[in-house]
Design a protein around this motif. Structure first.
Motif, PDB file in Angstrom:
ATOM      1  N   ARG A   1      -9.004  -1.823  -0.967  1.00 57.90           N
ATOM      2  CA  ARG A   1      -8.724  -0.830  -0.854  1.00 57.90           C
ATOM      3  C   ARG A   1      -6.814  -0.579  -0.613  1.00 57.90           C
ATOM      4  NH1 ARG A   1     -10.043   4.997  -2.307  1.00 57.90           N
ATOM      5  NH2 ARG A   1     -11.842   4.623  -2.057  1.00 57.90           N
TER       6      ARG A   1
ATOM      7  N   ALA B   1      -2.457   0.202  -6.493  1.00 61.98           N
ATOM      8  CA  ALA B   1      -3.421  -1.795  -6.345  1.00 61.98           C
ATOM      9  C   ALA B   1      -2.770  -2.589  -7.407  1.00 61.98           C
ATOM     10  CB  ALA B   1      -4.797  -0.448  -7.279  1.00 61.98           C
TER      11      ALA B   1
ATOM     12  N   ASN C   1      -7.842   3.429  -7.306  1.00 57.75           N
ATOM     13  CA  ASN C   1      -6.948   2.478  -6.756  1.00 57.75           C
ATOM     14  C   ASN C   1      -7.382   1.732  -5.530  1.00 57.75           C
ATOM     15  OD1 ASN C   1      -3.572   1.962  -6.346  1.00 57.75           O
ATOM     16  ND2 ASN C   1      -4.059   2.153  -4.097  1.00 57.75           N
ATOM     17  N   ARG C   2      -8.628   1.183  -6.246  1.00 61.54           N
ATOM     18  CA  ARG C   2      -8.799  -0.413  -5.570  1.00 61.54           C
ATOM     19  C   ARG C   2      -8.502  -1.395  -6.627  1.00 61.54           C
ATOM     20  NH1 ARG C   2     -14.635   1.237  -4.967  1.00 61.54           N
ATOM     21  NH2 ARG C   2     -14.383   2.156  -6.911  1.00 61.54           N
TER      22      ARG C   2
ATOM     23  N   GLU D   1      -8.135  -6.129 -11.047  1.00 58.88           N
ATOM     24  CA  GLU D   1      -7.630  -4.863 -11.267  1.00 58.88           C
ATOM     25  C   GLU D   1      -8.208  -4.337 -12.009  1.00 58.88           C
ATOM     26  OE1 GLU D   1      -3.555  -6.337 -11.907  1.00 58.88           O
ATOM     27  OE2 GLU D   1      -3.154  -5.022 -13.763  1.00 58.88           O
TER      28      GLU D   1
END
Lengths: 454, 454
Positions: B33, B38, B130-131, B125
């Motif tokens: 994270r 990301a 958003n990891r 991605e």
């Protein structure tokens, strides 16, 4: 049609020459522009197509190959795992042409699972400008390029529709052509084959009588395109305007195919010169020619001509003239053959090549030709998936032992779409060939313009 | 170290049992994270790592396998094509656990290219919240699970950093352990092997003296987990709290490993009962045990015990007790062996299994064990890639002939991360096993709580 059924020789051919380094898989890459957000369109398309079981040949064929010269068998199965074959994928940011090229190169390198029907369909989101890509890969033993394109042309619609059409694996099948329905036994094929040797010797003589524009096998020089290849592919693409090429063909009294070969020749000449490896002897290209009966979309029905690419000629008009003379001679030769033997003829004319594909160590001999350049006629008007127009339609092909580059060209909706399929290790910069092909058009247009003025 | 070098028997083992249906590849899946967006983090990570050539073993090894019983060779190469091995990928929308599972299942099914070093690293991605995910796949002949985890633990940092650390293929190498530096010749290995038969016969007697809790090979019942498998994998994951499991082990006077086996047993019992295929005879699990010297992170150094999973016991506490008795007997047996022969011992104890992997048609016999359950100790505290904390760290393993499920468990930062690796065709619903494993913890906690009260 149930149970196991023997494959035709022409289809079985592709199972014989298949190897880990040369998987015999071909593909189409289609770019669509939906009206709605592309992610939503992709989700709906995958959901719609997931609901259809695979009921249409060849998508429900399980292939059981046998060693050369025995044709393998095909089995129709009813439990095709659509969730395996239909794959939802995505490009990483920014989703440009480069990212698409990388993903498609990976997909085209991945082997098909021989325990399942030999095809995969990928719906790819994340393409910039709110577009999506659809990539269909299949083993060449399932269908040749013309049949594959026809199948996709029949899948999509020629006008926008509210609902998605059924996927290619659940099409209503067109009727078989009489030739295929009647079929020809292996015995008949052998009888046909006795008509071939005369033609074959004419063909082979091309290697001796070098003033005859008919190109024979083994006239090709050793070249950087004919190194040992591995299983990884790099794909590159280019688009040219068909109208412009047609006009050039008219002005130069040649054909669209001749212009296409001339552009490829110019690009290859420049690429090999970059490497300092342009041979003195001209490269030759094998050009498949469809011998398919109207309405027949099953399996393989392809013959071939060999073309002189005249890469030793500095002048673009001289190059075009030499190419045109050799393709004319090749087509005249093909027309002199009995129509029924054309496909078998291709196999027999390709016999030395076939031997080279299969026999280990035979790769050191002079190449039969330097590369395959295949010009496939596609749909003349735009196709649609639901309300999304197909904007681009690229062909991707296969490589054989010691053939590190294939150029396949598909006409679609007023454009020529070039797919360059290369061995990643031998031609890491195949993108240059694509760029040079586009630039070659300007050079040739200028030369033909000047030639027309003088 | 340059030129070709012979592989150890323990490493070569994995090249011998490799096949198209059973590629011997293992992997780790790590979820990070980042603080920044990301997509930007993924772009920076790929750019940073692309700049490093592969200079560290085993990432620069080209493997040349030889047929059993000959160990193959390894060649150190200097021109590893990082752009091939390091891959930037993306999940399609919405980028949830399901989409990650589908992509990782595909990546884990894809064969490694034998012409290149046998590893791939994917930076993925598009993961929600958003990891990003990092997936590292390698052939088991390059390293065992413990070495692979140690290698990743050494790659990442134990606190956030401004810059990315060098990738695993460009690490400063820790010193070799004396055992490996001195090495043991094949001759010495054969001499060691003469110490083994006594231990082996004790082991095999387990199949006869069924009241002894020491489990021997071939006590396993035929089961739905032991069907013929194909090359496609389905991956599922689960996370449990290590503290809770440790507390249960204390309350029940067993070990963390016993609790883990009990949870797997409960899940498998329920899954097989769902199918109506729970055998009367208890399933047995093969549990690899590391015999690695401290500081040694090269190649394979693994022995094994067999555990009774007591899937025939209805009561969860009885199940746990039977499991614990069998693992205690297995460990006592292992400790009775000379330390130097442990790894060879595993090979020899596995000889009938090895034979079954390699000999066609040997698959019809009773399984030596039903599945592998491997509990690998991982980093105790959080790891970081730059400023991004690694939140999850899953192991993914391999399947052997007629073993359709592998469960590997990695401890990391106070959690146990379960990776379930299954044959897609035999266990299409492996996700259920993952869910049942999580639910089994509640059942066992309740039973142990009640047991503690009485």
């Amino acid at each position: 049609m149930t149970g196991k059924k023997s494959m035709s020789i022409a289809d079985a051919f592709w199972t014989w020459v298949d190897s880990p380094d040369t998987p015999m898989q071909v593909a189409s890459l289609m770019i669509f522009r939906p009206a709605e957000p592309a992610v939503e369109f992709a989700r709906r398309l995958v959901a719609a197509w997931s609901a259809y079981p695979a009921t249409s040949r060849p998508f429900n064929y399980l292939t059981h190959p046998r060693p050369v010269p025995l044709p393998g068998t095909r089995e129709v199965i009813t439990d095709v795992d659509i969730d395996y074959h239909l794959r939802h994928s995505a490009l990483h940011s920014p989703g440009g042409q480069r990212e698409l090229g990388v993903l498609v190169s990976r997909l085209h390198s991945a082997p098909l699972d021989p325990r399942r029907p030999l095809w995969e369909m990928h719906v790819i989101e994340g393409l910039e400008d709110n577009r999506i890509a659809v990539y269909l890969k299949a083993h060449h033993s399932l269908f040749d390029g013309v049949a594959g394109i026809r199948l996709l042309a029949e899948t999509f619609t020629t006008a926008p529709t509210a609902e998605f059409p059924p996927p290619p694996w659940a099409r209503e099948l067109p009727k078989r052509s009489p030739r295929r329905t009647v079929g020809r036994s292996l015995g008949q094929r052998v009888i046909d084959a006795v008509k071939v040797p005369r033609a074959l010797s004419t063909f082979a003589l091309g290697a001796v009588r070098r003033n005859d524009p008919l190109v024979g096998p083994f006239q090709a020089p050793p070249s950087a395109l004919n190194a040992a290849i591995g299983p990884q592919r790099r794909i590159s693409t280019a688009v040219l305007d068909l109208g412009e090429i047609r006009a050039l063909a008219r002005s130069s009294a040649t054909t669209v195919n001749d212009i296409v070969l001339a552009l490829c020749s110019t690009a290859l000449r420049r690429y090999l010169a970059d490497l300092g490896e342009l041979p003195d002897v001209p490269l030759t290209a094998m050009c498949p020619v469809s011998v398919r009966a109207a309405g027949d979309d099953d399996g393989n029905a392809v013959s071939l001509i060999l073309a002189d690419l005249a890469t030793n000629e500095q002048d673009p008009l001289e190059r075009l003239a030499a190419i045109s003379a050799s393709t004319t001679a090749g087509k005249n030769h093909l027309q002199s053959l009995d129509a029924g033997v054309l496909s078998d003829y291709a196999i027999l004319a390709g016999a030395p090549w076939l031997a080279k594909q299969i026999v280990p160590g035979a790769s050191a001999v002079r190449p039969m030709f330097n590369l395959v350049i295949s010009n496939v006629p596609g749909p003349r008007t735009a196709l649609y998936a639901g309300d999304a127009r197909m904007e681009e339609f690229y062909p991707m092909s296969l490589l054989s032992k010691n053939e590190a580059l294939n150029i396949t060209i598909l006409s679609y909706d007023g454009k020529l779409n070039f797919g360059f399929t290369a061995c990643r290790d031998v031609l890491p910069h195949v993108q240059d060939v694509a760029v040079y092909t586009v630039e070659a058009l300007d050079e040739l247009a200028e030369a033909i313009g000047e030639g027309a003025l003088t």
